[in-house]
Design an enzyme around this catalytic site. Structure first.
Site, PDB file in Angstrom:
ATOM      1  N   GLY A  17       0.838  -1.205   0.000  1.00 16.75           N
ATOM      2  CA  GLY A  17       0.000   0.000   0.000  1.00 16.75           C
ATOM      3  C   GLY A  17       0.869   1.250   0.000  1.00 16.75           C
ATOM      4  N   THR A 118       6.728  -6.637   2.140  1.00 18.01           N
ATOM      5  CA  THR A 118       7.859  -6.313   1.264  1.00 18.01           C
ATOM      6  C   THR A 118       9.174  -6.808   1.864  1.00 18.01           C
ATOM      7  OG1 THR A 118       6.656  -4.382   0.488  1.00 18.01           O
ATOM      8  CG2 THR A 118       9.033  -4.390   0.088  1.00 18.01           C
ATOM      9  N   ASP A 141       0.595   1.937   9.104  1.00 17.46           N
ATOM     10  CA  ASP A 141       0.195   1.085  10.233  1.00 17.46           C
ATOM     11  C   ASP A 141       1.284   0.989  11.299  1.00 17.46           C
ATOM     12  OD1 ASP A 141      -2.007   0.676   8.731  1.00 17.46           O
ATOM     13  OD2 ASP A 141      -1.673  -1.457   8.360  1.00 17.46           O
ATOM     14  N   GLY A 184      -5.390  -0.158  10.240  1.00 17.32           N
ATOM     15  CA  GLY A 184      -4.556  -0.973  11.132  1.00 17.32           C
ATOM     16  C   GLY A 184      -5.188  -2.332  11.315  1.00 17.32           C
ATOM     17  N   GLN A 327      -6.347   8.441   4.933  1.00 15.66           N
ATOM     18  CA  GLN A 327      -5.183   8.411   5.842  1.00 15.66           C
ATOM     19  C   GLN A 327      -3.868   8.173   5.107  1.00 15.66           C
ATOM     20  OE1 GLN A 327      -6.682   5.946   9.605  1.00 15.66           O
ATOM     21  NE2 GLN A 327      -7.681   5.384   7.711  1.00 15.66           N
ATOM     22  N   ARG A 328      -3.946   7.644   3.889  1.00 11.83           N
ATOM     23  CA  ARG A 328      -2.721   7.322   3.143  1.00 11.83           C
ATOM     24  C   ARG A 328      -2.403   8.342   2.058  1.00 11.83           C
ATOM     25  NH1 ARG A 328      -3.422   1.113   1.854  1.00 11.83           N
ATOM     26  NH2 ARG A 328      -3.216   1.882  -0.266  1.00 11.83           N
TER      27      ARG A 328
HETATM   28  O1  F6P Z   1      -0.976   0.091   4.206  1.00 11.44           O
HETATM   29  C1  F6P Z   1      -1.579  -0.758   5.143  1.00 11.44           C
HETATM   30  C2  F6P Z   1      -3.024  -0.566   5.083  1.00 11.44           C
HETATM   31  O2  F6P Z   1      -3.153   0.794   5.263  1.00 11.44           O
HETATM   32  C3  F6P Z   1      -3.936  -1.302   6.060  1.00 11.44           C
HETATM   33  O3  F6P Z   1      -4.149  -0.698   7.288  1.00 11.44           O
HETATM   34  C4  F6P Z   1      -5.203  -1.382   5.277  1.00 11.44           C
HETATM   35  O4  F6P Z   1      -6.065  -2.331   5.740  1.00 11.44           O
HETATM   36  C5  F6P Z   1      -4.695  -1.689   3.942  1.00 11.44           C
HETATM   37  O5  F6P Z   1      -3.504  -0.959   3.826  1.00 11.44           O
HETATM   38  C6  F6P Z   1      -5.656  -1.414   2.826  1.00 11.44           C
HETATM   39  O6  F6P Z   1      -4.976  -1.146   1.657  1.00 11.44           O
HETATM   40  P1  F6P Z   1      -5.444  -1.464   0.177  1.00 11.44           P
HETATM   41  O7  F6P Z   1      -6.871  -1.069   0.083  1.00 11.44           O
HETATM   42  O8  F6P Z   1      -4.542  -0.644  -0.650  1.00 11.44           O
HETATM   43  O9  F6P Z   1      -5.235  -2.916  -0.052  1.00 11.44           O
END
Ligand code: F6P
Length: 401
Positions: A17, A118, A141, A184, A327-328
């Site tokens: 992610g 990774t 996370d 998380g 959040q990302r």
């Molecule tokens: O990067 C980790 C994370 O943020 C987890 O907390 C979350 O569940 C997951 O990625 C979801 O990511 P994606 O929708 O990109 O698979």
């Protein structure tokens, strides 16, 4: 002046992610190795998939200029693993192809920026294919083992904290419970950190399975003492003690718990009710196409279920906010920019020294190499005696236990 270097060429990829800070780290690595050591840099697109499919770009200094504050990753990312790569409808072990492509690129080291998965995938390529790898810890996370903090966490923490701040005013005005779902799956760092920083009344994390009755009693007590709203910070991986017990007992079949599983044998509402009872929180949705009736099981989102149950138990109206990928996204915080720049510069130094098969970690305020074999396959979760847990207890935050 270009300094001596044992490394001449590197490949760099971002995997898993995305998170704020990836570009800052790519920039710092590339600038350091190109400028200080004259090392060639090949960008590998979309994580390990790009390595398997041989999709690369040559990176020069100008290509990494102006990306310090940019969210996401200019290289693209994917969650694909070399040993389990979806290819043409099948899942195939493409590790040999990944290794062969890395060798054909004549890179001395494959630099992988990513989370726990990774670290494992990079280590596996090194062990199986004998190629040199070096990793950096990334994830909002904060669950990468072997480092005090992963980059991306601080930014995610700020975003989640601001969201909890904002939820306070609306929860207060409407005298509601608001359940705020924070990312998380396996570790509760974000929910705990943002919950504490944002003053959430209840914080529920995967490391501490909760009892919803304790939470409900706590909320009722708040109401009795005149506080008519409450904020619950819920990590997406948090589970109730009851859920854990029933999962262990029933060993619910994978088929039935998957989203949108087609149920052919259901013909009456009575049966539907049964399924709802059997599967904690699973709703059944009916779809009518012409004469044919089909049914889908849809897992009720955890935060919705918690809000619904708390509403029932307390008689207080509840709402849900799921922060999700917000959040990302966006620009990295100053802390993450600094962390990425320091980790990236240290990576450059280590590559020049010929130090490989390590993760560049941040420990005790300094960037240090940690053997990848000590990191791969492990996870950094919140210890039960962590100072943040102690602080939460002391200030009277309910942890559901
Ligand atoms: O990067 C980790 C994370 O943020 C987890 O907390 C979350 O569940 C997951 O990625 C979801 O990511 P994606 O929708 O990109 O698979």
């Amino acid at each position: 002046m270009v300094r001596n270097s044992k490394t001449r060429c590197i490949g760099i990829l971002t995997s898993g992610g995305d998170c704020p800070g990836l570009n800052a780290a790519v920039r710092a690595i590339a600038k350091t190795v190109i400028k200080a050591y004259g090392i060639r840099v090949i960008g590998i697109l979309d994580g390990f998939r790009g390595l398997v499919e041989n999709r690369t770009v040559h990176l020069e200094n100008k290509d990494v200029s102006g990306i310090l504050t940019l969210g996401g990753t200019i290289l693209g990312t994917s969650r694909d693993k070399p040993h389990k790569m979806p290819m043409g409808g099948k899942t195939i072990d493409m590790s040999d192809v990944a290794v062969a492509n890395a060798k054909n690129l004549h890179i001395d080291c494959l630099v992988c920026l990513g989370g726990g998965g990774t670290q494992k995938n990079a280590y596996r390529l090194h062990k199986q294919g004998g190629i040199n790898v070096l990793t950096l810890p990334k994830t909002i996370d904060n669950d990468v083992y072997g480092t005090d903090v992963s980059f991306g966490y601080d930014t995610g923490l700020q975003i989640a904290t601001e969201a909890i701040d904002r939820l306070h005013t609306t929860a207060t005005s409407h005298h509601r419970i608001i359940v705020c779902e924070v990312m998380g799956h396996s570790a509760g760092w974000l929910a705990l950190g943002a919950g504490l920083a944002g003053g959430a009344d209840v914080i529920l994390i995967p490391e501490l399975p909760y009892d919803l009755n304790i939470v409900a009693e706590y909320l009722l007590e708040r109401r009795r003492s005149g506080r008519r709203f409450s904020i619950v910070a819920l990590a997406e991986g948090a589970e109730s003690q009851e859920d854990i017990k029933s999962r262990q007992k029933k060993k619910i079949k994978k088929k039935r718990s998957s989203v949108n599983t087609r149920i052919k044998s259901i013909s009456s509402l009575k049966d539907l009710d049964k399924i709802d009872d059997d599967q904690n929180g699973t709703l059944v949705v009916r779809e009518i196409q012409g004469e044919e009736r089909t049914y889908h099981l849809v897992q009720e989102p955890k935060a919705s279920r918690v809000a619904r149950q708390l509403q029932e138990l307390t008689g207080t109206e509840a709402r849900v906010t799921s922060l999700g990928h917000v959040q990302r996204g966006g620009v990295p915080s100053a802390f993450d920019r600094l962390l990425c720049t320091r980790l990236g510069a240290k990576t450059g130094e280590l590559l020049a020294e010929g130090v490989y098969n390590v993760m560049v970690a941040y420990r005790g305020g300094v960037c240090v190499p940690v053997p990848l074999e000590d990191v791969a396959g492990k996870r950094n979760t919140v210890p039960a005696n962590h100072p943040m847990i102690e602080a939460a207890r002391l200030v009277g935050t309910c942890l559901g236990v």
